[in-house]
Every structure is written in structure tokens, then in C-alpha cells.
Design an enzyme around this catalytic site. Structure first.
Site, PDB file in Angstrom:
ATOM      1  N   ASP A  96      40.346  21.414 -51.703  1.00  0.00           N
ATOM      2  CA  ASP A  96      41.250  20.805 -50.723  1.00  0.00           C
ATOM      3  C   ASP A  96      40.414  20.149 -49.613  1.00  0.00           C
ATOM      4  O   ASP A  96      39.529  20.795 -49.038  1.00  0.00           O
ATOM      5  CB  ASP A  96      42.124  21.941 -50.143  1.00  0.00           C
ATOM      6  CG  ASP A  96      43.295  21.440 -49.342  1.00  0.00           C
ATOM      7  OD1 ASP A  96      43.743  20.305 -49.575  1.00  0.00           O
ATOM      8  OD2 ASP A  96      43.779  22.207 -48.480  1.00  0.00           O
ATOM      9  N   HIS A  97      40.687  18.897 -49.317  1.00  0.00           N
ATOM     10  CA  HIS A  97      39.996  18.167 -48.239  1.00  0.00           C
ATOM     11  C   HIS A  97      38.468  18.173 -48.365  1.00  0.00           C
ATOM     12  O   HIS A  97      37.759  18.439 -47.383  1.00  0.00           O
ATOM     13  CB  HIS A  97      40.398  18.706 -46.856  1.00  0.00           C
ATOM     14  CG  HIS A  97      41.835  18.464 -46.530  1.00  0.00           C
ATOM     15  ND1 HIS A  97      42.303  17.235 -46.137  1.00  0.00           N
ATOM     16  CD2 HIS A  97      42.909  19.281 -46.573  1.00  0.00           C
ATOM     17  CE1 HIS A  97      43.619  17.311 -45.947  1.00  0.00           C
ATOM     18  NE2 HIS A  97      44.012  18.547 -46.212  1.00  0.00           N
ATOM     19  N   GLU A 148      42.888   9.970 -50.395  1.00  0.00           N
ATOM     20  CA  GLU A 148      43.889   9.913 -49.307  1.00  0.00           C
ATOM     21  C   GLU A 148      43.784   8.603 -48.551  1.00  0.00           C
ATOM     22  O   GLU A 148      42.709   8.134 -48.218  1.00  0.00           O
ATOM     23  CB  GLU A 148      43.705  11.097 -48.341  1.00  0.00           C
ATOM     24  CG  GLU A 148      44.701  11.041 -47.175  1.00  0.00           C
ATOM     25  CD  GLU A 148      44.900  12.361 -46.437  1.00  0.00           C
ATOM     26  OE1 GLU A 148      44.630  13.423 -47.026  1.00  0.00           O
ATOM     27  OE2 GLU A 148      45.345  12.316 -45.275  1.00  0.00           O
ATOM     28  N   ASP A 280      50.339  25.809 -47.108  1.00  0.00           N
ATOM     29  CA  ASP A 280      49.411  26.840 -46.647  1.00  0.00           C
ATOM     30  C   ASP A 280      50.031  27.604 -45.466  1.00  0.00           C
ATOM     31  O   ASP A 280      50.162  28.830 -45.484  1.00  0.00           O
ATOM     32  CB  ASP A 280      48.074  26.192 -46.245  1.00  0.00           C
ATOM     33  CG  ASP A 280      46.993  27.217 -45.942  1.00  0.00           C
ATOM     34  OD1 ASP A 280      47.263  28.426 -46.032  1.00  0.00           O
ATOM     35  OD2 ASP A 280      45.871  26.820 -45.594  1.00  0.00           O
TER      36      ASP A 280
HETATM   37  P1  13P Z   1      50.571  23.052 -44.158  1.00  0.00           P
HETATM   38  O1  13P Z   1      49.728  23.338 -42.956  1.00  0.00           O
HETATM   39  O2  13P Z   1      51.809  22.301 -43.769  1.00  0.00           O
HETATM   40  O3  13P Z   1      50.888  24.244 -44.951  1.00  0.00           O
HETATM   41  O4  13P Z   1      49.725  22.048 -45.103  1.00  0.00           O
HETATM   42  C1  13P Z   1      48.736  22.545 -45.958  1.00  0.00           C
HETATM   43  C2  13P Z   1      47.898  21.460 -46.551  1.00  0.00           C
HETATM   44  O5  13P Z   1      48.187  20.290 -46.487  1.00  0.00           O
HETATM   45  C3  13P Z   1      46.667  21.878 -47.252  1.00  0.00           C
HETATM   46  O6  13P Z   1      45.891  20.771 -47.635  1.00  0.00           O
HETATM   47  O1  G3H Z   2      44.890  21.380 -45.033  1.00  0.00           O
HETATM   48  C1  G3H Z   2      44.404  22.383 -44.560  1.00  0.00           C
HETATM   49  C2  G3H Z   2      44.621  23.712 -45.191  1.00  0.00           C
HETATM   50  O2  G3H Z   2      45.743  24.361 -44.625  1.00  0.00           O
HETATM   51  C3  G3H Z   2      43.377  24.537 -45.131  1.00  0.00           C
HETATM   52  O3  G3H Z   2      43.170  24.995 -43.844  1.00  0.00           O
HETATM   53  O4  G3H Z   2      40.800  24.513 -43.256  1.00  0.00           O
HETATM   54  O5  G3H Z   2      42.090  26.377 -42.167  1.00  0.00           O
HETATM   55  O6  G3H Z   2      41.353  26.586 -44.537  1.00  0.00           O
HETATM   56  P1  G3H Z   2      41.749  25.657 -43.411  1.00  0.00           P
HETATM   57 ZN    ZN Z   3      45.999  19.106 -46.323  1.00  0.00          ZN
END
Ligand code: 13P
Ligand code: G3H
Ligand code: ZN
Length: 338
Positions: A96-97, A148, A280
Site C-alpha cells: 500500500d502506498h 495513482e 483501514d
Molecule cells: P481509510 O483511512 O479511510 O481507512 O483509508 C485507508 C487507505 O486508503 C489505505 O491505503
Molecule cells: O493509506 C494509509 C493506510 O491507512 C496505512 O496507514 O501508514 O499508518 O500504516 P499507515
Molecule cells: Zn490509501
């Protein structure tokens, strides 16, 4: 021809087939983040119980918190746990990201089946260049890539942006063509965290609860027209479930004016080209509410299983509810994997 990747040996899948079925079936695949064992058990068991395909997400923050090697073996453990339950369900392990090529490469080398390269904070040309580089590497191993375009507002540990910049529909065809990505995260008014909108952006209902401005479905429609049938991703899609905000506040927390994306809007998005919805914060709220309740009701308790257990149960029931009633993914597991 792609080379055999580690993720295939582990028993993971990439996102391609899941997105194809979700697009045709007008539902979305849930992508849940995890950092620890209780979250992993709740996500996996909630998805098995509701027969839902799913994506297990790991952020850079999660890798730092829990150790990248441990997380990857935990995911492999989850594959084996599902098999032991006798269900054909499989899942994707997704970065993720991801913010650099090196991070994406390292995840692919250690068993991830899908990665996000988030170049949304870069100027357009640099975003294209970085994303293209990750796609070229990932596709050698049949690992799917999410890019993205547009910037989401909101602040979490490692994902920071002061204000949102909506995705420009005029850029999407060029971006998808030049990069070769498999899915595209867009900005249409969602944002990360539990405080997605300022009070001034919202109205208040009769109970004094904030009601946010609607998502920009007009932008989503324009994007769908430009790239028909292409999988779209929504980040920042927690609803900030009021029941959990209330539970947290009742048992000593202080979460004023926390506000998310209404479920009805997510249900609508799930029937469109939106094939992946990231959640999340709602899971964090469910666990925190349950832990605060357990502490308040059993002040003498000191066995972590006695408060992490209820938190895990609460998260599992949230996952089942999301799959059944928000994303519509429940009941589609066997269709994809049997
Ligand atoms: P939320 O903070 O809305 O749950 O989004 C999570 C998210 O986009 C993780 O990449
Ligand atoms: O998009 C973000 C997710 O909720 C992950 O959050 O960087 O705190 O693990 P984090
Ligand atoms: Zn995200």
C-alpha cells in the site's frame, strides 16, 4: 512471458482475475490493512466466513512497525490457515502506498503479488516515469500494479497531504497508456484517516453528527467514459462507523467530529468501475472501541488475550458487514477460486 514469481509458490494471487469478476459482477474487492496477528486473523476469518475475495495490504508504516520479514511470513501463514479450513479462497498480498521503485522491487522479491506505486505527489511526468519503471519490473513476474492520479487529503503516519486535488479525467487515458498500470487510484473526495472533513465542509444532522459533502461521482463518470472497463481504486474509504466512535467516546476516548464516507456512497461506487475499496481506519476504530470497553468493564484484567480477543471479534464482525452490506464482495470467493 512472465517468470515464475515467489508469490505463486506461496499460493497468493495477483489482482487481475478478482478485478475482472468484480467489474462484471458490479461489486468491489475489499483491501484491508494489517500490522499484527489479531488484525490478520480477523481479516482472514471474516473473509472466509463471508466467502469474500480480498486484498491484504501492507503499508511502509506497517513494515516499520511489525518487521517486513515477519509480515510476509504471517501472510504466508494465512495462506496455510485458509487451506487448512478447506476453502478454495485465495488473496493478494499488496504493498500500500509504495513510494519508490526500490521498495516495490523489494516487496516483489519477497513474495508480494501486487504493489502500489504512489507517485501522486510528484509532477505528472515524474509520476508517469516512476510508475512505468515499476510496471516494467512487476510485469516480468505477473505482479499487478496500482498507480495513482490526483491527491487525497488527510494525514496518517506515512501518508500526508494537506489538501485534495481531484483526478483530472483528461489525464487518465495518457497515464494508463504510458504506464501500463493494471488499476488506477483516483481522488474524488475521499481521504485517509478518521477526520476526513472539517466541520466547516459538512452539515450537522438532528443528532449533531456531521454529514460530509458527497463524493464527486461526476468525476468518476467522466473517468469511466475515458477508460471504459478499467479497474478504479478508492483509497480513504472508511465510513468512520459511528457505533465505534460512540464506543470509544463512551469508554474514555475523545474523538470529536470524526467523519467518513457514508456507506450508501460506497455501495454506489462499488457498482461502478471501482473494483478495489481500501479500508483501514474503520478497523482501527472497531479494535480501539472494543479494547476501551474491555478495559473499562474489567479493570483488573491484565491478560492481553482478554482485550485483544474482543477487539479481534469486533474487527471480524466489521469485515463481514463490509463484505456483505457495503462492497458486495461476500459470496464471490468460490466463483473466483473454486
Ligand atoms: P481509510 O483511512 O479511510 O481507512 O483509508 C485507508 C487507505 O486508503 C489505505 O491505503
Ligand atoms: O493509506 C494509509 C493506510 O491507512 C496505512 O496507514 O501508514 O499508518 O500504516 P499507515
Ligand atoms: Zn490509501
Amino acid at each position: 512471458m512472465s517468470e515464475k514469481a515467489l508469490y505463486q509458490e506461496i499460493g497468493l494471487v495477483n489482482t487481475r482475475k478478482m478485478f475482472e469478476v468484480a467489474m462484471k459482477g458490479k461489486f468491489a474487492i475489499p483491501a484491508y490493512n494489517f500490522n499484527n496477528m489479531e488484525q490478520l486473523q480477523a481479516i482472514v476469518n471474516g473473509c472466509v466466513a463471508s466467502d469474500s475475495p480480498f486484498i491484504l495490504q501492507v503499508s511502509s508504516g506497517a513494515r516499520k512497525y511489525a518487521d517486513q520479514t515477519l509480515l510476509r511470513w504471517m501472510a504466508q501463514g494465512a495462506v496455510e490457515m485458509i487451506k487448512a479450513q478447506g476453502t478454495p479462497l485465495k488473496f493478494a498480498l499488496h504493498l500500500d502506498h509504495g513510494d519508490t521503485f526500490e521498495l516495490c522491487k523489494s516487496c516483489i522479491e519477497t513474495g508480494f503479488s501486487s504493489v502500489m506505486i504512489d507517485g501522486s505527489h510528484h509532477p505528472y511526468d515524474k509520476n508517469v516515469e516512476e510508475t512505468r519503471k515499476v510496471v516494467e519490473y512487476a510485469h516480468k513476474y505477473d505482479v499487478t500494479v496500482e498507480g495513482e492520479l490526483g491527491v487525497l487529503a488527510g494525514i496518517e503516519d506515512d501518508v500526508v497531504a494537506a489538501k485534495s486535488i481531484y483526478t483530472q479525467p483528461d489525464q487518465v487515458v495518457d497515464f494508463v497508456k504510458k504506464t501500463g498500470v493494471d488499476s488506477l487510484a483516483i481522488s474524488i473526495g475521499t481521504s485517509h484517516g478518521a477526520y476526513k472533513f472539517k466541520a466547516a465542509q459538512c452539515t450537522r444532522n438532528a443528532q449533531g453528527i456531521l454529514e460530509p459533502p458527497p463524493l464527486r461521482f461526476d468525476i468518476l463518470e467522466e473517468i469511466e467514459k475515458r477508460i471504459p472497463g478499467f479497474p478504479i481504486v478508492l483509497h480513504g474509504a472508511s465510513s468512520v462507523v459511528q457505533k465505534y466512535v460512540d464506543m470509544i467516546n463512551k469508554f474514555g476516548g475523545k474523538m470529536e467530529d470524526a467523519v467518513g464516507i457514508p456507506e450508501a456512497q460506497l455501495r454506489k461506487a462499488a457498482t461502478s468501475a471501482v473494483c478495489k475499496i481500501n479500508i483501514d481506519s474503520d478497523g482501527r476504530l472497531a479494535m480501539t472501541g472494543a479494547i476501551r470497553k474491555a478495559f473499562a468493564e474489567n479493570p483488573k484484567e491484565f491478560d492481553p488475550r482478554k482485550y485483544l480477543g474482543p477487539a479481534r471479534d469486533e474487527l471480524k464482525s466489521l469485515i463481514i458487514d463490509k463484505n456483505k452490506n457495503v462492497l458486495g464482495s461476500a459470496g464471490h470467493g468460490k466463483e473466483i477460486f473454486a
